[in-house]
Design a protein around this motif. Structure first.
Motif, short mmCIF file in Angstrom:
data_model
loop_
_atom_site.label_atom_id
_atom_site.label_comp_id
_atom_site.label_asym_id
_atom_site.label_seq_id
_atom_site.Cartn_x
_atom_site.Cartn_y
_atom_site.Cartn_z
N PRO A 264 0.83 -1.21 0.00
CA PRO A 264 0.00 0.00 0.00
C PRO A 264 0.85 1.25 0.00
N ASP A 265 0.30 2.31 -0.57
CA ASP A 265 1.00 3.58 -0.57
C ASP A 265 1.14 4.09 0.86
N PRO A 266 2.27 4.73 1.17
CA PRO A 266 2.45 5.28 2.52
C PRO A 266 1.36 6.30 2.85
N SER A 267 1.05 6.42 4.13
CA SER A 267 -0.01 7.32 4.57
C SER A 267 0.35 7.88 5.92
N ILE A 268 -0.61 8.54 6.55
CA ILE A 268 -0.38 9.10 7.87
C ILE A 268 -0.21 8.01 8.92
N LEU A 269 -0.44 6.76 8.54
CA LEU A 269 -0.28 5.65 9.48
C LEU A 269 1.12 5.06 9.43
N ARG A 270 2.02 5.65 8.67
CA ARG A 270 3.39 5.16 8.60
C ARG A 270 4.24 5.84 9.67
N SER A 271 5.19 5.09 10.24
CA SER A 271 6.13 5.66 11.21
C SER A 271 7.31 6.32 10.52
N HIS A 272 7.54 5.99 9.25
CA HIS A 272 8.62 6.60 8.47
C HIS A 272 8.02 7.32 7.26
N PRO A 273 8.64 8.40 6.82
CA PRO A 273 8.12 9.11 5.65
C PRO A 273 8.29 8.28 4.39
N LYS A 274 7.65 8.73 3.32
CA LYS A 274 7.85 8.11 2.02
C LYS A 274 9.31 8.21 1.61
N THR A 275 9.82 7.14 1.06
CA THR A 275 11.22 7.14 0.62
C THR A 275 11.45 8.20 -0.45
N ASP A 276 10.50 8.36 -1.37
CA ASP A 276 10.66 9.36 -2.42
C ASP A 276 10.81 10.77 -1.83
N GLU A 277 10.01 11.05 -0.80
CA GLU A 277 10.08 12.37 -0.17
C GLU A 277 11.40 12.55 0.58
N ARG A 278 11.86 11.50 1.22
CA ARG A 278 13.14 11.58 1.93
C ARG A 278 14.28 11.82 0.95
N VAL A 279 14.28 11.08 -0.15
CA VAL A 279 15.34 11.24 -1.15
C VAL A 279 15.30 12.64 -1.75
N LYS A 280 14.09 13.14 -2.01
CA LYS A 280 13.95 14.48 -2.58
C LYS A 280 14.55 15.53 -1.66
N ARG A 281 14.25 15.43 -0.37
CA ARG A 281 14.80 16.40 0.58
C ARG A 281 16.31 16.28 0.70
N ILE A 282 16.79 15.04 0.75
CA ILE A 282 18.22 14.83 0.91
C ILE A 282 18.99 15.39 -0.28
N MET A 283 18.54 15.08 -1.48
CA MET A 283 19.25 15.52 -2.67
C MET A 283 19.17 17.03 -2.88
N SER A 284 18.13 17.66 -2.33
CA SER A 284 18.04 19.12 -2.45
C SER A 284 19.12 19.82 -1.62
N LEU A 285 19.76 19.10 -0.72
CA LEU A 285 20.84 19.67 0.08
C LEU A 285 22.18 19.68 -0.66
N LYS A 286 22.24 18.93 -1.75
CA LYS A 286 23.51 18.72 -2.43
C LYS A 286 24.04 20.01 -3.04
N LYS A 287 25.30 20.30 -2.75
CA LYS A 287 25.96 21.47 -3.32
C LYS A 287 27.20 21.06 -4.11
N LYS A 288 27.99 20.16 -3.56
CA LYS A 288 29.15 19.62 -4.25
C LYS A 288 29.08 18.10 -4.18
#
Length: 324
Positions: A264-288
């Motif tokens: 099932p797709d992740p929802s508010i019942l998950r203890s961890h965020p969606k992996t796609d959202e985590r990766v998106k946030r992490i990669m937005s930090l990339k500078k070098k």
């Protein structure tokens, strides 16, 4: 130590502020919910007793020895002689995190790819599975260990222990709500005059609200641990690759347990965020692109465990479910 010189400082500051705000709001909301339930049952005295009981429970939870938790998983120390690269990673990350001493490294012999951390800053453990060591490259392994160390740096065990205590106490108080509702059913048949229906509904809904707040707080702390992990390694891509690989491995596990079922797709019942959202946030930090802790040249090869084989994992049925 400047921790954002190789990361995007504007994005880093935005995420840090957002995570702290969410943590404060969610933790404060949980405490307010507990106070409301206690006040509904016993007025101001109920709030006082709830604070005393919650404080004692929280103290006991955070003082729990990591070794008691490790015993539940049958975890064993992973010595320097067996896995020197793992200890080198812990020492390097601990130095960057400002910890007085590195966490101890433990292993659980399981095919599942998993890792967790427990304890306080002065007495902590990072535990990994044999499947994690086998399945990740050293760069990805570093990102996962940095994430677990971030939980130790942030003292997340205190935050989540507080949330768990509040959730459990509101669940107990909801029992009184159900009891009051049943006790006052005869009055409902007579028109319901004098029955505190609003208070009863608050008590009945409190466990659901408390659980949702607890899950939301857990997701926020995971986001914040990702952020700190990238600060420690300077390698957003390494952690992102590890998260994607872990998501695929866990997906295969659940599909194997339930043939024909779709995850099932992740929802508010998950203890961890969606992996796609985590990766998106992490990669937005990339500078070098280059990492601060470069482990690609180390001799460890993904797919070959440095831990001696102990045979196939055994499944056993216990009071808390099926363990491996």
């Amino acid at each position: 130590m400047n921790t954002v010189t190789r990361l995007n400082p504007e994005v880093h500051a935005e995420y840090r502020w957002r995570n702290r705000l969410h943590t404060a709001v969610l933790a404060g909301g949980s405490l307010c919910l507990l106070a409301l339930c206690a006040f509904t049952i016993a007025g101001p005295e109920g709030v006082l007793w709830a604070a005393i009981g919650g404080g004692i429970s929280l103290y006991a939870a955070v003082r729990l020895s990591p070794r008691m938790v490790l015993g539940l998983y049958n975890a064993r120390p992973l010595t320097v002689g067996v896995f020197p690269d793992g200890h080198r990673i812990l020492e390097a990350l601990s130095a960057r995190a400002g910890l007085g001493r590195p966490p101890k490294l433990y292993i659980v012999h399981s095919r599942m790819m998993n890792a967790f951390s427990i304890g306080r800053r002065d007495d902590s453990v990072v535990c990994v599975t044999d499947g994690l060591i086998r399945g990740l490259s050293m760069r990805e392994f570093t990102g996962v260990v940095a994430h677990e160390m971030a939980h130790i740096v942030h003292e997340d065990i205190r935050v989540m222990a507080l949330s768990d205590v509040v959730s459990r106490m509101t669940s107990v108080m909801s029992f009184f709500g159900l009891f009051l509702a049943l006790f006052n059913l005869p009055q409902l048949a007579q028109g319901g005059h004098g029955v505190p229906w609003i208070g009863i509904m608050v008590l009945i809904l409190a466990p659901t609200l408390g659980t949702l707040l607890q899950l939301a707080l857990s997701r926020t702390r995971e986001f914040d641990a990702d952020l700190t992990a990238v600060e420690l390694t300077g390698d957003p891509e390494g952690l992102s690759l590890a998260l994607v690989k872990l998501e695929k491995a866990q997906g295969r596990m659940w599909e194997a347990m339930m043939p024909g079922a779709r995850i099932p797709d992740p929802s508010i019942l998950r203890s961890h965020p969606k992996t796609d959202e985590r990766v998106k946030r992490i990669m937005s930090l990339k500078k070098k692109p280059e990492p601060w802790i470069d482990v690609d040249g180390w001799p460890h090869i993904a797919g070959k465990s440095l831990v001696p084989a102990t045979g196939k994992p055994r499944r056993r049925l216990g009071g808390m479910g099926v363990w491996y």
